[in-house]
Design a protein around this motif. Structure first.
Motif, PDB file in Angstrom:
ATOM      1  N   SER A  13      41.891  49.882  45.315  1.00 49.52           N
ATOM      2  CA  SER A  13      42.392  49.025  44.441  1.00 49.52           C
ATOM      3  C   SER A  13      42.031  49.187  42.746  1.00 49.52           C
ATOM      4  CB  SER A  13      41.654  47.579  44.609  1.00 49.52           C
ATOM      5  OG  SER A  13      40.368  47.721  44.348  1.00 49.52           O
ATOM      6  N   GLU A  17      43.545  48.694  38.553  1.00 47.96           N
ATOM      7  CA  GLU A  17      42.927  47.730  37.707  1.00 47.96           C
ATOM      8  C   GLU A  17      42.198  48.576  36.419  1.00 47.96           C
ATOM      9  OE1 GLU A  17      41.581  44.596  36.585  1.00 47.96           O
ATOM     10  OE2 GLU A  17      42.426  44.539  38.447  1.00 47.96           O
ATOM     11  N   TYR A  22      36.945  46.770  36.269  1.00 50.36           N
ATOM     12  CA  TYR A  22      36.472  47.329  37.728  1.00 50.36           C
ATOM     13  C   TYR A  22      35.214  47.662  37.953  1.00 50.36           C
ATOM     14  CZ  TYR A  22      36.147  49.649  42.173  1.00 50.36           C
ATOM     15  OH  TYR A  22      35.600  49.748  43.376  1.00 50.36           O
ATOM     16  N   GLU A  74      36.710  44.617  44.879  1.00 53.12           N
ATOM     17  CA  GLU A  74      38.096  44.419  45.295  1.00 53.12           C
ATOM     18  C   GLU A  74      38.581  42.648  45.687  1.00 53.12           C
ATOM     19  OE1 GLU A  74      41.221  46.124  48.593  1.00 53.12           O
ATOM     20  OE2 GLU A  74      39.832  47.422  47.591  1.00 53.12           O
ATOM     21  N   TRP A  75      37.561  42.067  46.316  1.00 53.12           N
ATOM     22  CA  TRP A  75      38.013  40.539  46.488  1.00 53.12           C
ATOM     23  C   TRP A  75      38.363  39.733  45.235  1.00 53.12           C
ATOM     24  CZ3 TRP A  75      39.458  37.945  50.655  1.00 53.12           C
ATOM     25  CH2 TRP A  75      39.230  36.549  50.622  1.00 53.12           C
ATOM     26  N   SER A  78      41.595  41.027  43.268  1.00 49.39           N
ATOM     27  CA  SER A  78      42.689  40.686  43.886  1.00 49.39           C
ATOM     28  C   SER A  78      42.852  39.265  43.954  1.00 49.39           C
ATOM     29  CB  SER A  78      42.592  41.482  45.367  1.00 49.39           C
ATOM     30  OG  SER A  78      41.889  40.733  46.213  1.00 49.39           O
ATOM     31  N   ARG A  81      43.137  38.017  47.617  1.00 48.97           N
ATOM     32  CA  ARG A  81      44.343  38.267  48.343  1.00 48.97           C
ATOM     33  C   ARG A  81      44.418  39.683  49.122  1.00 48.97           C
ATOM     34  NH1 ARG A  81      46.456  35.226  43.999  1.00 48.97           N
ATOM     35  NH2 ARG A  81      47.103  33.212  44.922  1.00 48.97           N
ATOM     36  N   SER A  82      43.203  40.426  48.900  1.00 51.51           N
ATOM     37  CA  SER A  82      43.131  41.998  49.357  1.00 51.51           C
ATOM     38  C   SER A  82      43.562  41.877  50.834  1.00 51.51           C
ATOM     39  CB  SER A  82      41.782  42.338  49.260  1.00 51.51           C
ATOM     40  OG  SER A  82      41.769  43.613  49.734  1.00 51.51           O
ATOM     41  N   ASN A  84      42.798  44.648  52.679  1.00 55.00           N
ATOM     42  CA  ASN A  84      41.863  45.711  52.919  1.00 55.00           C
ATOM     43  C   ASN A  84      41.034  45.026  54.114  1.00 55.00           C
ATOM     44  OD1 ASN A  84      39.710  47.316  53.388  1.00 55.00           O
ATOM     45  ND2 ASN A  84      40.022  47.962  51.414  1.00 55.00           N
ATOM     46  N   VAL A  87      37.319  44.843  53.378  1.00 54.87           N
ATOM     47  CA  VAL A  87      37.203  43.588  52.193  1.00 54.87           C
ATOM     48  C   VAL A  87      37.153  42.037  52.656  1.00 54.87           C
ATOM     49  CG1 VAL A  87      37.767  42.437  50.078  1.00 54.87           C
ATOM     50  CG2 VAL A  87      37.726  44.954  50.239  1.00 54.87           C
ATOM     51  N   LYS A  88      38.103  42.029  53.924  1.00 52.39           N
ATOM     52  CA  LYS A  88      38.136  40.910  54.520  1.00 52.39           C
ATOM     53  C   LYS A  88      37.043  40.672  55.402  1.00 52.39           C
ATOM     54  CE  LYS A  88      43.214  40.348  54.877  1.00 52.39           C
ATOM     55  NZ  LYS A  88      44.232  40.267  55.872  1.00 52.39           N
ATOM     56  N   ARG A  98      38.307  32.356  47.712  1.00 50.96           N
ATOM     57  CA  ARG A  98      39.251  32.944  46.536  1.00 50.96           C
ATOM     58  C   ARG A  98      38.722  32.328  45.324  1.00 50.96           C
ATOM     59  NH1 ARG A  98      45.021  31.801  48.058  1.00 50.96           N
ATOM     60  NH2 ARG A  98      45.315  32.913  46.006  1.00 50.96           N
TER      61      ARG A  98
END
Length: 105
Positions: A13, A17, A22, A74-75, A78, A81-82, A84, A87-88, A98
């Motif tokens: 990601s 960015e 980042y 990344e979380w 994004s 909404r990643s 990945n 990441v989830k 979120r």
């Protein structure tokens, strides 16, 4: 400095960015790291996903706390909404919500 598209040092990601944003968000992730055994067990669980999908940098693969900070960055960047799977996994394990609000405002 490191180039933000270098897969050894940055998450996928990071290409999309602002580099400073980042890095600062990644470092914020370190400050949010609970320093609990769950960080290590989640990192170990993430390794199976990483082998199959390659969704984390080499840097994050070598150290549980770097993996946490990369997933956190990344979380946040994004807006939660990643797509990945690594990441989830971190988001579910650590109850990340979120982010609210729009960072472009």
């Amino acid at each position: 400095g490191r180039h933000f598209e270098d897969p050894d040092w940055f998450m996928p990601s990071s290409k999309e960015e602002n580099g400073l944003r980042y890095v600062l968000t990644h470092e914020w992730g370190h400050s949010m790291d609970p320093q609990q055994p769950e960080v290590i067990t989640t990192w170990i669980r993430a390794q199976a996903l990483v082998r199959r999908k390659g969704m984390i940098s080499s840097y994050g693969k070598k150290n549980a706390h770097e993996g946490y900070a990369e997933a956190f960055a990344e979380w946040v960047l994004s807006d939660g909404r990643s797509a990945n799977p690594v990441v989830k996994l971190y988001a579910r394990t650590f109850g990340w919500r979120r982010p609210s609000g729009n960072r472009d405002q």
